[in-house]
Design an enzyme around this catalytic site. Structure first.
Site, PDB file in Angstrom:
ATOM      1  N   ASP A  76       0.921  -1.215   0.030  1.00  0.00           N
ATOM      2  CA  ASP A  76      -0.112  -0.077  -0.161  1.00  0.00           C
ATOM      3  C   ASP A  76       0.643   1.136  -0.146  1.00  0.00           C
ATOM      4  O   ASP A  76       1.623   1.497   0.882  1.00  0.00           O
ATOM      5  CB  ASP A  76      -0.921   0.006   1.343  1.00  0.00           C
ATOM      6  CG  ASP A  76      -1.966   1.174   1.230  1.00  0.00           C
ATOM      7  OD1 ASP A  76      -1.783   2.059   0.347  1.00  0.00           O
ATOM      8  OD2 ASP A  76      -2.854   0.948   2.030  1.00  0.00           O
ATOM      9  N   GLY A  81      -2.333  -4.109  -2.213  1.00  0.00           N
ATOM     10  CA  GLY A  81      -2.216  -2.732  -2.364  1.00  0.00           C
ATOM     11  C   GLY A  81      -3.284  -2.105  -1.390  1.00  0.00           C
ATOM     12  O   GLY A  81      -3.317  -2.827  -0.227  1.00  0.00           O
ATOM     13  N   HIS A  82      -3.776  -1.068  -1.595  1.00  0.00           N
ATOM     14  CA  HIS A  82      -4.698  -0.085  -0.854  1.00  0.00           C
ATOM     15  C   HIS A  82      -6.126  -0.901  -0.584  1.00  0.00           C
ATOM     16  O   HIS A  82      -6.532  -0.964   0.485  1.00  0.00           O
ATOM     17  CB  HIS A  82      -4.754   1.085  -1.184  1.00  0.00           C
ATOM     18  CG  HIS A  82      -5.320   2.117  -0.094  1.00  0.00           C
ATOM     19  ND1 HIS A  82      -4.989   2.568   0.879  1.00  0.00           N
ATOM     20  CD2 HIS A  82      -6.554   2.753  -0.351  1.00  0.00           C
ATOM     21  CE1 HIS A  82      -5.815   3.137   1.544  1.00  0.00           C
ATOM     22  NE2 HIS A  82      -6.865   3.528   0.737  1.00  0.00           N
ATOM     23  N   PHE A  83      -6.661  -1.417  -1.766  1.00  0.00           N
ATOM     24  CA  PHE A  83      -8.024  -1.985  -1.620  1.00  0.00           C
ATOM     25  C   PHE A  83      -7.875  -3.482  -1.664  1.00  0.00           C
ATOM     26  O   PHE A  83      -8.133  -4.370  -2.552  1.00  0.00           O
ATOM     27  CB  PHE A  83      -8.858  -1.488  -2.846  1.00  0.00           C
ATOM     28  CG  PHE A  83      -9.439  -0.316  -2.694  1.00  0.00           C
ATOM     29  CD1 PHE A  83     -10.233   0.143  -1.429  1.00  0.00           C
ATOM     30  CD2 PHE A  83      -8.890   0.868  -3.122  1.00  0.00           C
ATOM     31  CE1 PHE A  83     -10.771   1.298  -1.199  1.00  0.00           C
ATOM     32  CE2 PHE A  83      -9.465   1.976  -3.031  1.00  0.00           C
ATOM     33  CZ  PHE A  83     -10.527   2.273  -2.074  1.00  0.00           C
TER      34      PHE A  83
END
Length: 287
Positions: free
Chosen positions: A237, A263-265
Site C-alpha cells: 500500500d 495494495g490499498h484495496f
C-alpha cells in the site's frame, strides 16, 4: 444470504447502509474509505453473513447517502463520526466489532475510544492510527492542509479518473491484476463527478489533518482497553504503508498482524483470504 439495502434519516440526512446476516448474531460494522462506499464490502457481506450480522453504511457525501453541498453541511470527520453513531443508535446496536479501512479508521477509532464498552473487536485494513503509516503520498495533502489555495490545483488531480484507478491497481501483484473489476473505480469516479462532490472531498482532504490530533487518544484506548485486534493490510500500500500496520503492536502486543501481497484495496484481490482471517479471529475473540 441476501444483502438488504436500506436508508434511514439521521439528523435530517439520508444514510444508506447495506445489511446482511441474522441480527441475533454478533454484529460487525464495516466503515469504508475514500473514494469508495459500502460497495467495497459487497463480497465480504456475503462471505460472513452466515455467522455474523453485518452493517455497512455509506458516509455522508459518499455512495448512496445524502451529499449536501459544502455550504449545507459541515464536512468533517467529527461530524461523520456523529452521523455514524446516530445510525448505530437508531439501529439499536449496543455492541459491535469494527472493520475500519482508510477514512473508516478515524471515524471508527473515535467511536471506539469514546465508547470502549460498545466495541468487541477491531479489524483494520489500511486503517491508520500511527504517524508511521503515512507515506510520501501524503506530502501534497499535508501541504494542502497548510495552504489550500497554493495546493488546490494539484490536489484536485487526486479526484480524477487516473488517480481513482491507481488507488486500486498500485501494489497489486501481476498474477492478481485480473481479479480487479473495473466497475470499482468506474463507480467511485461516477460518484466523484456528481455536482459539488469534488468540493466535498476537498473539504475532507483539508479536515484530515485534525485526525492526527486524535492519535494519542486512539493509542491510549489501545493500551488501556486492549481490544482484540486483527490487522489485514496490503504490504504494498503506497497510501498507508505497512509500517502503519506493524505500529499497532506497540500498544497492542497481542494484535494479529497479517501483511498481504496487496495494495490499498486488499479486499479486491485478497477477499477470500481476509474473510478467512476474520472468521477465525472472531470465532476466537467473540466467545
Amino acid at each position: 444470504m441476501n444483502v438488504r439495502h436500506r436508508t434511514v434519516q439521521i439528523k435530517g440526512l439520508d444514510v444508506f447502509y447495506r445489511e446482511a446476516g441474522d441480527p441475533a448474531n454478533p454484529t460487525v460494522v464495516l466503515l469504508h474509505g475514500f473514494p469508495t462506499s459500502s460497495a467495497m464490502f459487497r463480497e465480504l457481506l456475503r462471505e460472513l453473513s452466515g455467522e455474523y450480522h453485518l452493517i455497512a453504511p455509506d458516509h455522508i457525501g459518499f455512495g448512496q447517502s445524502a451529499t449536501p453541498l459544502v455550504h449545507e453541511f459541515e464536512y468533517s470527520f467529527e461530524n461523520l463520526t456523529e452521523i455514524t453513531l446516530g445510525l448505530l443508535d437508531a439501529l439499536g446496536l449496543d455492541r459491535f466489532a469494527l472493520y475500519i479501512q482508510d477514512y473508516g479508521a478515524p471515524i471508527g477509532l473515535r467511536i471506539a475510544s469514546r465508547h470502549p464498552g460498545r466495541v468487541t473487536a477491531i479489524i483494520s485494513q489500511s486503517g491508520n492510527a500511527y504517524t508511521e503509516g503515512f507515506t510520501p503520498f501524503w506530502e501534497l495533502l499535508f501541504a494542502y492542509a497548510k495552504d489550500r489555495e497554493a495546493n488546490e490545483a494539484a490536489v484536485r488531480e487526486l479526484l480524477e479518473p487516473d488517480a481513482t484507478r491507481w488507488q486500486y491497481t498500485h501494489g497489486v501483484p501481476a498474477d492478481r491484476l485480473d481479479r480487479l473489476s473495473p466497475d470499482t473505480w468506474t463507480l467511485d469516479q461516477a460518484y466523484l463527478e456528481r455536482p459539488g462532490n469534488k468540493e466535498i472531498q476537498l473539504q475532507l482532504f483539508w479536515d484530515y489533518q485534525f485526525n492526527l490530533d486524535g492519535y494519542p487518544a486512539f493509542q491510549e484506548y489501545f493500551r488501556t482497553h486492549r481490544p482484540p485486534t486483527l490487522i489485514a493490510w496490503g504490504r504494498n500500500d503506497e497510501i498507508f504503508g505497512a509500517e502503519g500496520a506493524t505500529a499497532y503492536a506497540r500498544d497492542l502486543p497481542d494484535a494479529e498482524i497479517h501483511l498481504l501481497d496487496a495494495g490499498h484495496f486488499a479486499l479486491e484481490t485478497h477477499g477470500r483470504e481476509i474473510a478467512d482471517l476474520i472468521r477465525a479471529f472472531l470465532a476466537r475473540t467473540l466467545t
